[in-house]
Every structure is written in C-alpha cells, then in structure tokens.
Design an enzyme around this catalytic site. Structure first.
Site, short mmCIF file in Angstrom:
data_model
loop_
_atom_site.label_atom_id
_atom_site.label_comp_id
_atom_site.label_asym_id
_atom_site.label_seq_id
_atom_site.Cartn_x
_atom_site.Cartn_y
_atom_site.Cartn_z
N LYS A 18 0.84 -1.21 0.00
CA LYS A 18 0.00 0.00 0.00
C LYS A 18 0.86 1.24 0.00
O LYS A 18 2.03 1.22 0.43
CB LYS A 18 -0.94 0.02 1.20
CG LYS A 18 -0.29 0.06 2.59
CD LYS A 18 0.10 1.43 3.10
CE LYS A 18 0.86 1.36 4.41
NZ LYS A 18 1.59 2.56 4.80
N PRO A 103 8.89 -4.04 -0.43
CA PRO A 103 10.07 -3.62 0.35
C PRO A 103 9.89 -3.90 1.85
O PRO A 103 8.80 -3.71 2.39
CB PRO A 103 10.14 -2.10 0.10
CG PRO A 103 9.42 -1.88 -1.19
CD PRO A 103 8.36 -2.96 -1.27
N ALA A 109 3.72 -1.42 4.18
CA ALA A 109 2.90 -2.41 4.90
C ALA A 109 3.17 -3.85 4.48
O ALA A 109 2.26 -4.67 4.45
CB ALA A 109 1.41 -2.09 4.76
N ASP A 145 -2.41 -1.73 9.87
CA ASP A 145 -2.51 -1.78 8.40
C ASP A 145 -3.00 -3.13 7.89
O ASP A 145 -3.18 -3.31 6.68
CB ASP A 145 -1.14 -1.51 7.76
CG ASP A 145 -0.68 -0.08 7.95
OD1 ASP A 145 -1.53 0.80 8.21
OD2 ASP A 145 0.54 0.15 7.83
O1 C5P Z 1 -0.31 -1.19 14.35
P1 C5P Z 1 1.13 -1.38 14.07
O2 C5P Z 1 1.70 -2.59 14.73
O3 C5P Z 1 1.49 -1.32 12.63
O4 C5P Z 1 1.84 -0.14 14.73
C1 C5P Z 1 3.21 -0.13 14.98
C2 C5P Z 1 3.53 1.08 15.86
O5 C5P Z 1 3.34 2.28 15.10
C3 C5P Z 1 2.67 1.24 17.08
O6 C5P Z 1 3.15 0.51 18.16
C4 C5P Z 1 2.75 2.75 17.33
O7 C5P Z 1 3.98 3.07 17.94
C5 C5P Z 1 2.82 3.31 15.92
N1 C5P Z 1 1.47 3.70 15.44
C6 C5P Z 1 0.86 4.82 15.97
N2 C5P Z 1 -0.37 5.18 15.52
C7 C5P Z 1 -1.02 4.46 14.57
C8 C5P Z 1 -0.41 3.32 14.00
C9 C5P Z 1 0.84 2.95 14.46
O8 C5P Z 1 1.41 5.49 16.83
N3 C5P Z 1 -2.21 4.86 14.15
#
Ligand code: C5P
Length: 315
Positions: A18, A103, A109, A145
C-alpha cells in the site's frame, strides 16, 4: 498433520503493498497509538504467501530482501496463523512460505500484507469459512494496516488506520517507488513526529481533505499529485535526511507529486502514465540518489487466493 513424504495440501494468496495518498496524524492516544485520517491505495507490488499443512509452525522468506525479515515466533504472518487457529478452535499447524517483493521496513505495509494473506490462506486451507467480520477483527488486532491488506483498492482509514470505509475513486494511477537500503521502524517514526511536534499547538483528530476526495472522485492525477500529504514525512526526513534529495530529484524529473510512503523510507512518485514511469525510473537510477526503484499501478485488489487448496509433496 503431514509426515515427511506424504502429500500435504497448500494454499497460496497474493497480497499487494500500500501507499498512503494522505496520512494525517492526530493526537497520541493513551494506548500509544495516534488517531489517523488516512487514504490507502493498494499498488501492484506483491508478496505471495503459501501455507502448507505441517507438524510444526514455521515461516520461511525468499526474495532479494528475505534476510531482512525476522522469521522467529514474532513474525507477523506466523502470529496471524496461530491467532486464527486459536480463535476458531483449529488444531492444525502450518508452514508459511513468503515470496517477498514488497520492500521490507519500507512504509508499504509488507509485514501487514503478509499477515492479511496468511489469515486468508489458512482460512481456505482449513476450509473453515471464517466470517468476514472475524477475519477483519483478527486483522485489526494484528496491526493497524492489516485490515487494508484484506480489502485493497482505495479506502479511508480512521481510528489507528484499522477502521476502513470505501472511497469513490476513479482511474488507475502510475507510481514509481524509490527504495532505501536502510529501513525505518514505524514506532520510531511516530515518536520522532511527536518529538518534532512537542511544544507545538494541540493537534485535533484529523479528517480526510476535500482536495484529496475531489481528486479521487474525478480521477484527476495532476490534482492527486498536488494533494498527496504525509504528516510523518518530516519525521522520516529527520531520521533519513538523504530522502530530501530523492524527493527533489523525482520532482525535477517530472513527477506529478512525491511523498514519503507511510512511515518511510520508501519515496512514492505519482506520474502521468506508464511511459513517464519508465522515464522517471531511469532518471532516478541514473542520478545515483535512488539506485533501487520499482514501478507499479494502483488501485489493485486486496489479498486473493491464487492457488489451492492443492495437493503437493512435502519433503
Ligand atoms: O499497528 P502497528 O503494529 O502497525 O503499529 C506499529 C507502531 O506504530 C505502534 O506501536 C505505534 O507506535 C505506531 N502507530 C501509531 N499510531 C497508529 C499506527 C501505528 O502510533 N495509528
């Protein structure tokens, strides 16, 4: 269970990367995430994820960047398979093979895509017909994501990016992606965004902009190029200052718009057509600022079963 040498069934799911056409970052929430208003577009860079009946859980990755993917128990695809088994009472285990073209740690993602693909592949392999709402719920638990990996197309993400709504979007868009040879960690980029904002004004919970919605509704690529926005870009540039030069060169070489993709460090350029994409890819490579580029189009479908359940030999 599949003793060695006995045929084992497998399912392969293809899943896209994405790019965030708009990524507006709101306030830091008590749970450590940020409220977002984002517009996702799925683009034609794919990972193929094959799950196969096995005696033990395992994951293996092939492709030029395979060595960068952790294959231990924390691997997101492995967590996805185990979580689906647990939630649905399945006793089976699988081995997961990922052919990686998205990548790694690039802001596209890739890990989330693999988790989405694994949910779909295991559901098909085990023949359990998991309701869509449950797949989406498990996807959201696995990462912000991951739900979009299941959906694909073009969609608005709210909450932490996991709550999706369709967007009225026309047209097909041509992209050139400049890859970085050094990844960026998503939490680090969000933390840098907070640091850069510290002392600044309070941020409100964001909403998608009219400029973006209008450009998508009319299929207007030049308007879309101008509307591309990423609130994480300043943080990504602060952590990898050389990305600034990549953006400058891409825009000088005729891109309609250029943006850091998600939390970076991949830089995404929107161009008019396939010929312009080839020209920009050549120019970026020749300039030396972005030796590794990929071309893609979007929007494309989310995760889809492309093979199986099929019987093949397990050795
Ligand atoms: O949800 P995901 O595991 O991809 O998120 C990884 C990190 O990115 C989270 O632990 C957080 O630190 C940050 N994040 C955030 N706000 C979001 C999505 C991700 O702060 N909406």
């Amino acid at each position: 269970m599949s003793p060695a040498g006995v045929p084992g069934r497998s399912v392969t799911v293809r899943v896209p990367a994405k790019v965030n056409l708009e990524l507006l970052v709101g306030p830091l929430r008590p749970d450590g995430f940020h409220d977002l208003a984002t517009v996702f577009q799925a683009v034609s860079l794919y990972d193929d994820v094959t799950v196969r009946e096995a005696d033990e859980w395992s994951v293996q990755v092939v492709g030029p960047e395979a060595h960068l993917v952790p294959t231990g128990q924390g691997n997101l695809a492995l967590l996805a398979a185990r979580r689906l088994a647990e939630a649905t009472g399945v006793q089976e285990r699988v081995s997961i093979a990922i052919r990686k073209d998205i990548p790694v740690a690039g802001g596209m993602a890739g890990g989330s895509a693999d988790a989405a693909a694994t949910l779909l592949a295991c559901d098909a392999l085990w023949g359990i017909g998991t309701p869509r709402y449950l797949l989406e719920q498990l996807a959201a638990e696995l990462g912000s994501d991951v739900p979009f990996g299941l959906t694909g197309g073009t969609a608005i993400g709210s909450g932490r990016g996991d709550r999706l709504a369709p967007v009225l979007a026309r047209g097909s868009y041509h992209w050139v992606f400049a890859l970085s040879d050094e990844g960026l960690s998503t939490p680090t980029v969000y933390a840098e965004c907070d640091r850069l904002r510290a002392g600044g004004r309070e941020v409100a919970v964001p909403e998608p902009t009219t400029a973006m919605m209008t450009a998508l509704r009319s299929g207007d690529a030049p308007a879309l190029g101008k509307a591309l926005t990423n609130d994480l870009q300043a943080a990504a540039l602060s952590l990898q200052p050389r990305l600034r030069e990549v953006l400058t060169v891409g825009m000088e070489c005729g891109a309609l718009g250029g943006i850091v993709s998600g939390s970076g460090p991949t830089v995404a350029f929107l161009v008019t057509d396939a010929e312009a994409a080839l020209d920009l890819a050549v120019a970026l490579t020749a300039s030396g600022v972005a030796p590794n580029v990929k071309r893609a189009t979007g929007p494309v479908h989310g995760a889809q079963v492309v093979a199986g359940p099929a019987v093949s030999r397990v050795d």
